[in-house]
Design an enzyme around this catalytic site. Structure first.
Site, PDB file in Angstrom:
ATOM      1  N   ASP A  14      32.469  80.730  91.861  1.00  0.00           N
ATOM      2  CA  ASP A  14      32.318  80.440  93.281  1.00  0.00           C
ATOM      3  C   ASP A  14      30.965  81.013  93.731  1.00  0.00           C
ATOM      4  OD1 ASP A  14      33.184  79.810  96.015  1.00  0.00           O
ATOM      5  OD2 ASP A  14      33.285  81.993  96.237  1.00  0.00           O
ATOM      6  N   ASP A  16      29.581  81.454  97.645  1.00  0.00           N
ATOM      7  CA  ASP A  16      29.555  82.304  98.833  1.00  0.00           C
ATOM      8  C   ASP A  16      30.613  83.399  98.753  1.00  0.00           C
ATOM      9  OD1 ASP A  16      28.703  82.933 101.565  1.00  0.00           O
ATOM     10  OD2 ASP A  16      28.051  80.836 101.557  1.00  0.00           O
TER      11      ASP A  16
END
Ligand SMILES: [Mg+2]
Length: 331
Positions: A14, A16
């Site tokens: 991932d 952010d």
């Protein structure tokens, strides 16, 4: 020494809250990823930027990234469109030009008006989405168009705090149409499926900061996951996590990839006894001071008890040291 990442052939990362916060790298993230031989894939629910832009941002922050290892929900949304409408179909785009590019890339025709007879609507985050384009989408969806959402994230992180995300704009169209969209991004399966296909991985590790997207997505696919506490999800979220959001591993940060898997695996830990007294979880330890406690290790042990007895009220202990650590988890 065998380390956590050695058990996997790819890391599906991932962005952010896991690798960066806005324009700032999560401290130590690029260094933690730099060792090891697994392929690194960057998997983002954000449909507003092109893969090249995402790769450039990552490279500027010090990560080893290129366009071919970026997988976006815009790409997965476009793939979902091709499975539901014929080649060359008109698709109403509620989102950025980057999303329109992906629509074009799979042989469909992006349009911005109901007057262009779209047979599908694709919706992704754009800071310029306004009432007018949502009205076009409402007309198309009410007339029976296929509807694909890049993701259902209710919020979107900015330097000023959380603001409404694509899921909140989807909610507006749901209210107006009484329909529900097909979804590409995490926790729905398509995005992570595309990342697995693109990486050729058979045993990936999903790494992220959100239980309700990254970890639930991994659980949906039946693959292992690492939750890092550098972003959205908190210790309290971990303790209260529903069964379909239980990570395999929990760590403060990405350094855990380069240490023994057993250091981060969520399982019973002989350093603590965790019992349920019918109301609270009771945790006891021989540790004498809060400083001597590995708070993340304690959280893992507590999570095992909390997941077994999800109706627990709170956590109590006769040890002031344990109580001091646990009090920090209450918000
Ligand atoms: Mg995240």
């Amino acid at each position: 020494m065998t380390v956590l990442r050695d058990g996997y052939d790819a890391l599906l990362l991932d962005l952010d809250g896991t690798l960066y916060q806005g324009d700032l790298e999560v401290r130590g993230a690029s260094e933690a990823l730099s060792s090891g031989t697994q392929s690194l894939y960057y998997v983002t629910n954000n449909a507003s930027r092109r893969p090249t832009e995402v790769a450039e941002h990552l490279t500027e922050l010090g990560f080893d990234a290129d366009e071919s290892r970026v997988v976006t929900s815009a790409q997965s949304a476009a793939r979902l469109l091709t499975e539901n409408v014929g080649p060359g179909s008109a698709v109403l785009v509620v989102g950025t030009e980057a999303l329109a590019d992906e629509v074009r890339h799979v042989g469909l025709r992006p349009v911005r008006s109901f007057a262009d007879s779209p047979v599908a609507v694709v919706q992704g985050h754009s800071p310029t989405t306004d009432w007018a384009i949502l009205a076009e989408a409402t007309l198309a969806i009410r007339s029976g168009a296929v509807w694909v959402a890049a993701n259902l994230d209710s919020t979107y992180p900015t330097a000023r705090g959380l603001v409404l995300g694509n899921g909140s704009m989807v909610a507006a169209l749901r209210t107006a149409t009484s329909r529900v969209p097909l979804v590409a991004g995490k926790p729905a399966a398509p995005l992570l499926e595309d990342a697995m296909r693109q990486s050729g991985s058979v045993r990936p590790l999903v790494v992220g900061d959100r239980l309700d997207t990254d970890i639930e997505g991994a659980c949906t696919l039946g693959v292992d996951s690492l939750l890092v506490l550098t972003g959205v999800s908190t210790p309290l979220d971990v303790l209260r996590a529903a069964e379909q959001q239980h990570p395999t591993y929990l760590a403060a940060g990405l350094d855990a990839l380069n240490a023994s898997a057993e250091n981060s695996r969520i399982c019973e830990d002989s350093r603590w006894s965790v019992e349920f007294d019918g109301r609270d979880l009771v945790i006891e330890s021989a540790a004498v001071s809060a400083e001597s406690i590995d708070s993340i290790a304690l959280l893992r042990a507590a999570a095992v008890g909390a997941w077994k007895f999800p109706d627990f009220d709170w956590i109590i202990s006769t040890s002031p040291a344990v109580s001091a650590v646990v009090s920090g988890w209450s918000n």
